[in-house]
Design an enzyme around this catalytic site. Structure first.
Site, PDB file in Angstrom:
ATOM      1  N   ASP A  84     -59.269 -19.040   3.542  1.00 44.61           N
ATOM      2  CA  ASP A  84     -58.864 -18.489   2.487  1.00 44.61           C
ATOM      3  C   ASP A  84     -59.129 -17.138   2.242  1.00 44.61           C
ATOM      4  OD1 ASP A  84     -56.573 -20.501   2.522  1.00 44.61           O
ATOM      5  OD2 ASP A  84     -57.259 -21.481   1.196  1.00 44.61           O
ATOM      6  N   GLU A  97     -66.357 -21.861  -1.948  1.00 43.85           N
ATOM      7  CA  GLU A  97     -65.359 -22.003  -2.181  1.00 43.85           C
ATOM      8  C   GLU A  97     -66.079 -23.652  -2.164  1.00 43.85           C
ATOM      9  OE1 GLU A  97     -61.558 -21.298  -0.626  1.00 43.85           O
ATOM     10  OE2 GLU A  97     -62.131 -21.675  -3.083  1.00 43.85           O
ATOM     11  N   SER A 127     -55.339 -13.880 -13.292  1.00 44.67           N
ATOM     12  CA  SER A 127     -54.624 -13.904 -11.725  1.00 44.67           C
ATOM     13  C   SER A 127     -52.915 -14.460 -12.250  1.00 44.67           C
ATOM     14  CB  SER A 127     -55.591 -14.757 -11.391  1.00 44.67           C
ATOM     15  OG  SER A 127     -54.667 -15.480 -10.083  1.00 44.67           O
ATOM     16  N   ALA A 167     -51.284 -24.164  -5.813  1.00 45.16           N
ATOM     17  CA  ALA A 167     -49.895 -24.535  -5.497  1.00 45.16           C
ATOM     18  C   ALA A 167     -50.341 -23.799  -4.594  1.00 45.16           C
ATOM     19  CB  ALA A 167     -49.358 -23.868  -5.526  1.00 45.16           C
ATOM     20  N   GLY A 168     -51.344 -24.264  -3.117  1.00 45.05           N
ATOM     21  CA  GLY A 168     -51.584 -23.617  -1.904  1.00 45.05           C
ATOM     22  C   GLY A 168     -51.276 -22.321  -1.382  1.00 45.05           C
ATOM     23  N   LEU A 169     -51.934 -21.343  -2.875  1.00 41.82           N
ATOM     24  CA  LEU A 169     -51.838 -19.794  -2.421  1.00 41.82           C
ATOM     25  C   LEU A 169     -52.985 -19.051  -2.300  1.00 41.82           C
ATOM     26  CD1 LEU A 169     -48.788 -19.558  -4.600  1.00 41.82           C
ATOM     27  CD2 LEU A 169     -48.592 -19.244  -2.138  1.00 41.82           C
ATOM     28  N   GLY A 170     -54.199 -20.222  -2.523  1.00 36.38           N
ATOM     29  CA  GLY A 170     -55.772 -19.768  -1.994  1.00 36.38           C
ATOM     30  C   GLY A 170     -56.628 -19.195  -3.489  1.00 36.38           C
ATOM     31  N   SER A 171     -55.796 -20.260  -4.722  1.00 34.19           N
ATOM     32  CA  SER A 171     -56.267 -19.015  -5.990  1.00 34.19           C
ATOM     33  C   SER A 171     -57.222 -19.290  -6.022  1.00 34.19           C
ATOM     34  CB  SER A 171     -55.718 -19.665  -7.355  1.00 34.19           C
ATOM     35  OG  SER A 171     -55.553 -21.244  -7.282  1.00 34.19           O
ATOM     36  N   SER A 172     -58.262 -20.800  -5.753  1.00 38.02           N
ATOM     37  CA  SER A 172     -60.099 -21.089  -6.442  1.00 38.02           C
ATOM     38  C   SER A 172     -60.570 -19.358  -5.221  1.00 38.02           C
ATOM     39  CB  SER A 172     -59.993 -21.840  -5.502  1.00 38.02           C
ATOM     40  OG  SER A 172     -59.857 -22.054  -4.196  1.00 38.02           O
TER      41      SER A 172
END
Length: 374
Positions: A180, A169, A116, A122-127
């Protein structure tokens, strides 16, 4: 990327991709390879099936994971069942998806690699991107969904991917909103309110500069802090939250009208004002951070407008780059931010969601990886 607006949230997809590759194996082993977070594990298929012989989960209508099953899976992996370490939770969610989506058929022997460009926490929805990709490849491998020739899926297939991504999630975050995983699956832009998610039409792709503060933060602590302020000062904080909701409504209208040839400049100006107001309100709530404010001040010097993403408290900041912005201005801002110790890159929001590539060599990052033979 989320516009955090509490009662109403508007979310747009971010064109920073997460890629997953699945390869069949002939040695009756399952391999999960997560090079970005330093995780690589191998299990024998027979061991998994012996430890977890069957599942009662409805593959087409997944529900919450069983608590005892989660504890047993954590023990199998060798991690604490109450862990909050996202690296370990990523492994736990993978094993759960693998076991549950396979259902009562044999668990396939596969090697799955996930890479990725999204920074973690970091608040970007990586999970959520990780969860959606895993759900998609496992559902494909068990022939429950099938992509079209152009790499997209039917609405029913997307819905099933999203349902499983949401369950993943939940394992990673406990009580996510679902926005997300939805934006990672469907792409474009979504409106979220009180558990209901609505796809927004006519949302343009917006060019942005994304800056990583490199400050770790806890979403739970930030949310608890807002709740604490609300309990202490309800007559102050409630109007702030109401104003944020109003900003969200205006933002939705503005985004839907921004493609108008006659009013584009006016709409971009309005969007910049809404970004500034939203950031100021979030600062009042205590979810900003000195580094976030520094980035906002830095972009303001060049006439650009920025706000935090996700839960705030660090993480990432986005800066709107409206059409016609001088490229030298953007370059100067990037230089200033890098000199301050931040990482930044240009990208866009509002693009497509999950997508299937016929061949991994279509993805340059996979060409840099060496398959691990075990």
């Amino acid at each position: 990327m989320r516009f955090v607006l509490f009662q109403i949230a508007l979310a747009t997809s971010l064109d920073v991709r997460t890629h997953t590759r699945l390869k069949d194996r002939s040695d009756r082993c399952v391999v999960i390879d997560l090079p970005d977070i330093g995780q690589h594990l191998t299990w024998k298929v027979d061991d998994i099936m012996t430890q977890f012989p069957h599942t009662v989960c409805n593959v087409l209508e997944p529900g919450p994971a069983d608590g005892q099953l989660m504890k047993d899976m954590a023990d199998f992996i060798g991690i604490q069942s109450e862990t909050h370490d996202t690296k370990n939770l990523a492994l736990l969610s993978f094993l759960y998806l693998l076991h549950s989506i396979s259902g009562n058929i044999k668990i396939p022997a596969v090697h799955i690699t996930v890479i990725s460009k999204l920074p973690v926490s970091a608040g970007l929805g990586s999970s959520a991107a990780y969860s959606a990709c895993l759900a998609a490849v496992l559902l494909m491998r068990t022939n429950l969904i099938k992509p079209t020739k152009d790499g997209t899926w039917s609405t029913d297939d997307l819905d099933l991917i999203n349902k499983w991504a949401f369950q993943s999630e939940k394992i990673i975050h406990g009580n996510p909103s679902g926005i997300d995983n939805s934006i990672c699956t469907y792409g474009g832009a979504l409106r979220f309110q009180q558990g209901n998610i609505e796809k927004l039409n006519r949302i343009p792709e917006l060019r942005i500069l994304l800056t990583d503060t490199r400050i770790p933060r806890s979403t739970k602590k930030l949310v608890d802090g807002v709740k604490d302020k609300l309990n202490k000062y309800p007559d102050i904080i409630e109007p702030v939250l109401s104003s944020i909701e109003a900003i969200s409504k205006h933002c939705q209208i503005t985004l839907e009208e921004i493609n108008s040839e006659n009013h584009a400049d006016k709409m971009y100006k309005k969007l910049e004002e809404l970004i500034d107001m939203n950031q100021h309100h979030l600062n009042v709530l205590g979810v900003s951070h000195p580094t976030i404010e520094e980035i906002c001040r830095c972009s303001e010097k060049y006439g650009l407008h920025s706000k935090l993403t996700g839960a705030g408290g660090g993480g990432c900041v986005f800066t709107l780059i409206k059409p016609g912005t001088d490229g030298q201005i953007v370059d100067k801002l990037k230089t200033d931010l890098i000199q301050l110790g931040f990482q930044c890159w240009e990208t866009s929001v509002g693009g497509h969601g999950i997508f299937h590539h016929q061949h991994s060599h279509d993805i340059p990052d996979f060409n840099k990886l060496h398959d691990i033979n075990v």
